[in-house]
Design an enzyme around this catalytic site. Structure first.
Site, PDB file in Angstrom:
ATOM      1  CG  HIS A 266      -2.044   0.927   1.254  1.00 57.22           C
ATOM      2  ND1 HIS A 266      -2.431   1.726   0.210  1.00 57.22           N
ATOM      3  CD2 HIS A 266      -2.864   1.274   2.297  1.00 57.22           C
ATOM      4  CE1 HIS A 266      -3.424   2.502   0.573  1.00 57.22           C
ATOM      5  NE2 HIS A 266      -3.709   2.262   1.838  1.00 57.22           N
ATOM      6  CG  HIS A 307      -4.107   0.602  -8.231  1.00 57.45           C
ATOM      7  ND1 HIS A 307      -5.435   0.549  -7.922  1.00 57.45           N
ATOM      8  CD2 HIS A 307      -3.559   1.524  -7.410  1.00 57.45           C
ATOM      9  CE1 HIS A 307      -5.694   1.425  -6.959  1.00 57.45           C
ATOM     10  NE2 HIS A 307      -4.577   2.030  -6.633  1.00 57.45           N
ATOM     11  CG  ASP A 365       3.007   4.252  -3.965  1.00 59.26           C
ATOM     12  OD1 ASP A 365       2.023   3.495  -3.923  1.00 59.26           O
ATOM     13  OD2 ASP A 365       3.152   5.220  -3.198  1.00 59.26           O
TER      14      ASP A 365
HETATM   15  C1  SDX Z   1      -1.314   2.146  -3.384  1.00 68.99           C
HETATM   16  O1  SDX Z   1      -6.056   0.831  -3.188  1.00 68.99           O
HETATM   17  C2  SDX Z   1      -5.564   1.989  -3.454  1.00 68.99           C
HETATM   18  O2  SDX Z   1      -6.225   2.864  -3.950  1.00 68.99           O
HETATM   19  C3  SDX Z   1      -4.111   2.164  -3.055  1.00 68.99           C
HETATM   20  C4  SDX Z   1      -3.441   3.464  -3.468  1.00 68.99           C
HETATM   21  C5  SDX Z   1      -4.034   4.648  -2.751  1.00 68.99           C
HETATM   22  O3  SDX Z   1      -3.878   5.758  -3.250  1.00 68.99           O
HETATM   23  O4  SDX Z   1      -4.554   4.454  -1.613  1.00 68.99           O
HETATM   24  O5  SDX Z   1      -3.557   3.642  -4.867  1.00 68.99           O
HETATM   25  C6  SDX Z   1      -1.961   3.450  -3.114  1.00 68.99           C
HETATM   26  O6  SDX Z   1      -1.292   1.340  -2.501  1.00 68.99           O
HETATM   27  C7  SDX Z   1      -0.792   1.843  -4.758  1.00 68.99           C
HETATM   28  C8  SDX Z   1      -0.244   0.388  -4.883  1.00 68.99           C
HETATM   29  C9  SDX Z   1       1.178   0.400  -4.333  1.00 68.99           C
HETATM   30  N1  SDX Z   1       1.685  -0.980  -4.229  1.00 68.99           N
HETATM   31  C10 SDX Z   1       2.662  -1.418  -5.056  1.00 68.99           C
HETATM   32  O7  SDX Z   1       3.130  -0.770  -5.982  1.00 68.99           O
HETATM   33  C11 SDX Z   1       3.165  -2.810  -4.707  1.00 68.99           C
HETATM   34  C12 SDX Z   1       3.302  -3.645  -5.989  1.00 68.99           C
HETATM   35  N2  SDX Z   1       1.937  -3.935  -6.503  1.00 68.99           N
HETATM   36  C13 SDX Z   1       1.338  -5.190  -6.095  1.00 68.99           C
HETATM   37  O8  SDX Z   1       1.687  -5.651  -4.841  1.00 68.99           O
HETATM   38  C14 SDX Z   1      -0.146  -5.284  -6.490  1.00 68.99           C
HETATM   39  O9  SDX Z   1      -0.250  -4.847  -7.777  1.00 68.99           O
HETATM   40  C15 SDX Z   1      -1.171  -4.566  -5.638  1.00 68.99           C
HETATM   41  C16 SDX Z   1      -1.059  -4.903  -4.187  1.00 68.99           C
HETATM   42  C17 SDX Z   1      -1.035  -3.084  -5.799  1.00 68.99           C
HETATM   43  C18 SDX Z   1      -2.550  -4.994  -6.142  1.00 68.99           C
HETATM   44  O10 SDX Z   1      -2.726  -6.308  -5.774  1.00 68.99           O
HETATM   45  P1  SDX Z   1      -4.062  -7.122  -6.195  1.00 68.99           P
HETATM   46  O11 SDX Z   1      -5.108  -6.224  -6.717  1.00 68.99           O
HETATM   47  O12 SDX Z   1      -4.406  -8.029  -5.063  1.00 68.99           O
HETATM   48  O13 SDX Z   1      -3.585  -7.909  -7.460  1.00 68.99           O
HETATM   49  P2  SDX Z   1      -2.896  -9.307  -7.370  1.00 68.99           P
HETATM   50  O14 SDX Z   1      -1.837  -9.283  -6.316  1.00 68.99           O
HETATM   51  O15 SDX Z   1      -3.957 -10.344  -7.306  1.00 68.99           O
HETATM   52  O16 SDX Z   1      -2.159  -9.356  -8.789  1.00 68.99           O
HETATM   53  C19 SDX Z   1      -2.840  -9.812  -9.940  1.00 68.99           C
HETATM   54  C20 SDX Z   1      -1.767 -10.552 -10.738  1.00 68.99           C
HETATM   55  C21 SDX Z   1      -1.022 -11.605  -9.910  1.00 68.99           C
HETATM   56  O17 SDX Z   1      -0.577 -12.613 -10.808  1.00 68.99           O
HETATM   57  P3  SDX Z   1      -1.501 -13.983 -10.883  1.00 68.99           P
HETATM   58  O18 SDX Z   1      -1.592 -14.536  -9.479  1.00 68.99           O
HETATM   59  O19 SDX Z   1      -2.855 -13.526 -11.435  1.00 68.99           O
HETATM   60  O20 SDX Z   1      -0.725 -14.866 -11.841  1.00 68.99           O
HETATM   61  O21 SDX Z   1      -0.755  -9.617 -11.156  1.00 68.99           O
HETATM   62  C22 SDX Z   1       0.491  -9.961 -10.564  1.00 68.99           C
HETATM   63  C23 SDX Z   1       0.195 -10.886  -9.400  1.00 68.99           C
HETATM   64  O22 SDX Z   1       1.298 -11.762  -9.178  1.00 68.99           O
HETATM   65  N3  SDX Z   1       1.072  -8.708 -10.076  1.00 68.99           N
HETATM   66  C24 SDX Z   1       2.359  -8.374 -10.198  1.00 68.99           C
HETATM   67  C25 SDX Z   1       2.449  -7.085  -9.639  1.00 68.99           C
HETATM   68  N4  SDX Z   1       1.251  -6.681  -9.186  1.00 68.99           N
HETATM   69  C26 SDX Z   1       0.396  -7.700  -9.462  1.00 68.99           C
HETATM   70  N5  SDX Z   1       3.413  -9.040 -10.719  1.00 68.99           N
HETATM   71  C27 SDX Z   1       4.604  -8.379 -10.674  1.00 68.99           C
HETATM   72  N6  SDX Z   1       4.780  -7.135 -10.174  1.00 68.99           N
HETATM   73  C28 SDX Z   1       3.733  -6.460  -9.640  1.00 68.99           C
HETATM   74  N7  SDX Z   1       3.894  -5.236  -9.134  1.00 68.99           N
END
Ligand code: SDX
Length: 425
Positions: A266, A307, A365
């Site tokens: 997050h 996201h 971010d």
């Molecule tokens: C913020 O919610 C908000 O609005 C948050 C925010 C705000 O202003 O409040 O926007 C701020 O928190 C932005 C996000 C910051 N976090 C990151 O940058 C961390 C990296 N991102 C991931 O951890 C992930 O993308 C999330 C946590 C942001 C979202 O996770 P989800 O929606 O639960 O998606 P997921 O983990 O289920 O991913 C879907 C797929 C997965 O692959 P499969 O299991 O389907 O094969 O996409 C892949 C994930 O492995 N994936 C990534 C990835 N993000 C998702 N693979 C590699 N790198 C990534 N960054």
């Protein structure tokens, strides 16, 4: 609410269950499933992928189109035409302030920026190397000790007064977290400074010399706060709402939001992006890390990418990238190696099949850390900055919830443990 309906058929239940469907002013309809408990079933939605926990007038996101509106105004327009305090007012009150309202709001914030001198003692208990977010969680929760008993959360005027106090005091407390870590004296807010300018003064000023804050850095800081101000029902805002639904005081609720924001998935992602860029080290290693991000057996993820809601560019990331360009150019650091590597990483990822198929784009971010580093903010303070910017969103959602009839939030579960068994004789 509209007359639209949904019908649910469940094996073992004879009659179909009629469920009301409600339409918002825009965005997806919602199916009201609150009556299901009466039929002996719950909905199941870990991570709340398909769950609307409330209705709200504050912020709208269209993840497919990369749209973000604060009270209807596009974030791209607010970033250029507005400023952080005006956006705080907009989120809290629902409309842009008149000139008179602006003056009164700015004065209210200005005269609440100082914190009780006793709070200075809190910091004496922290080790010098305490993470700033650990200190921020503690001291913001500690504000309850000073204001908890003078607050009737059912009184709308007292709620707004608490909102002003929290918005005003966060930058002061945030700067104190930094000063504690560098062993310098805390700086008092200056009433003749703007919000972001004051924050940077309290961060980097010392009693040994007159205040001097770069207007470029102050403008970038103000826009960064603005871009982080709210984001619908994200994890930390939902935490604030859940804490608020029990009747907790707003300081404790904001402290719970800070705790939730800290996680690297997050608000902690901006700090993780800088660490990731440092770990990659050189553009020649980008492909190696892209491979790792795609490897299911490797926990590494491309921080700052992906996201839950945006399946298109996060509009804030686009603005942040422009700020990056401007600030680095104006500070004569346009060849900043981190920024260059980030641009290369973004280009490679956006052309990669895995990221395209999974709709993983840069989020807010990805670039924020590079700008913050360029204006001298240490990495450990990045999430503290995010929290300071997000406070108006948190407290506006808290106030919105308390302004209408509400119930304590209490989700249920799918139980998969032991059925009843007797303690051994
Ligand atoms: C913020 O919610 C908000 O609005 C948050 C925010 C705000 O202003 O409040 O926007 C701020 O928190 C932005 C996000 C910051 N976090 C990151 O940058 C961390 C990296 N991102 C991931 O951890 C992930 O993308 C999330 C946590 C942001 C979202 O996770 P989800 O929606 O639960 O998606 P997921 O983990 O289920 O991913 C879907 C797929 C997965 O692959 P499969 O299991 O389907 O094969 O996409 C892949 C994930 O492995 N994936 C990534 C990835 N993000 C998702 N693979 C590699 N790198 C990534 N960054």
């Amino acid at each position: 609410m509209s007359e639209k309906k949904a019908q649910l058929r469940i094996d073992g239940i004879d009659d179909p269950i009629d469920l009301p469907v409600y339409e918002g002013t825009t965005g997806p309809d919602v199916v009201d499933v609150s009556s299901l408990v009466g039929h002996g079933v719950f909905t199941y939605d870990p991570g709340f992928m398909s769950t609307a926990a409330c209705d709200s007038d504050i912020t709208f996101i269209d993840g497919g189109k990369g749209i973000l509106l604060y009270r209807g105004y596009p974030i791209e327009q607010l970033a250029v035409k507005s400023n952080f305090l005006e956006v705080c007012y907009l989120l809290l009150h629902g409309e842009l302030p008149s000139a008179t309202e602006t003056k009164s709001f700015e004065n209210s914030i200005r005269y609440h920026t100082m914190v009780d001198e006793h709070i200075h003692q809190f910091f004496r208990g922290f080790p010098r190397n305490a993470h700033p977010m650990a200190m921020l969680c503690a001291v913001v929760g500690g504000l309850s000790a000073f204001y908890h008993d003078t607050l009737d959360i059912d009184d709308s005027e007292q709620r707004i007064s608490a909102a002003h106090r929290i918005i005003a005091k966060l930058p002061t407390l945030a700067a104190m977290c930094y000063k504690h870590g560098v062993g310098q004296p805390f700086m008092y807010p200056q009433n003749d400074m703007g919000f972001a300018e004051n924050f940077l003064h309290m961060m980097f000023g010392t009693p040994c010399e007159p205040p001097k804050v770069s207007p470029i850095a102050a403008k970038a800081m103000d826009t960064i706060f603005l871009l982080h101000a709210d984001h619908e029902q994200n994890a930390s805002t939902s935490t604030v709402r859940l804490a608020g639904s029990t009747g907790s005081n707003p300081y404790a609720c904001i402290a719970s939001g800070i705790a939730a924001l800290w996680g690297p998935a997050h608000g902690g992602a901006n700090e993780s992006v800088l660490k990731m860029l440092g770990e990659i080290g050189d553009e020649s290693r980008i492909d190696e890390f892209i491979l790792r991000a795609k490897d299911k057996d490797d926990p590494f993820r491309l921080m700052g990418f992906g996201h839950r809601v945006y399946k298109n560019f996060d509009p804030r990331a686009k603005v942040m990238r422009e700020i990056c360009d401007e600030v680095l150019d104006e500070l004569g650091a346009e060849d900043d190696p981190l920024f260059r590597m980030a641009r290369k990483l973004e280009k490679i990822a956006l052309e990669d099949e895995y990221f395209i198929e999974k709709k993983l784009y840069p989020n807010v971010d990805f670039y924020s850390g590079i700008v913050l580093k360029a204006i001298g903010i240490p990495t450990s303070m990045f999430t503290v900055i995010f929290a300071t910017g997000r406070v108006p969103g948190w407290i506006s959602h808290w106030n919105e919830m308390l302004s209408h009839p509400y119930r304590i939030g209490r989700p249920r579960q799918l139980y998969k443990g032991h059925t009843q068994r007797d303690y051994p004789a």
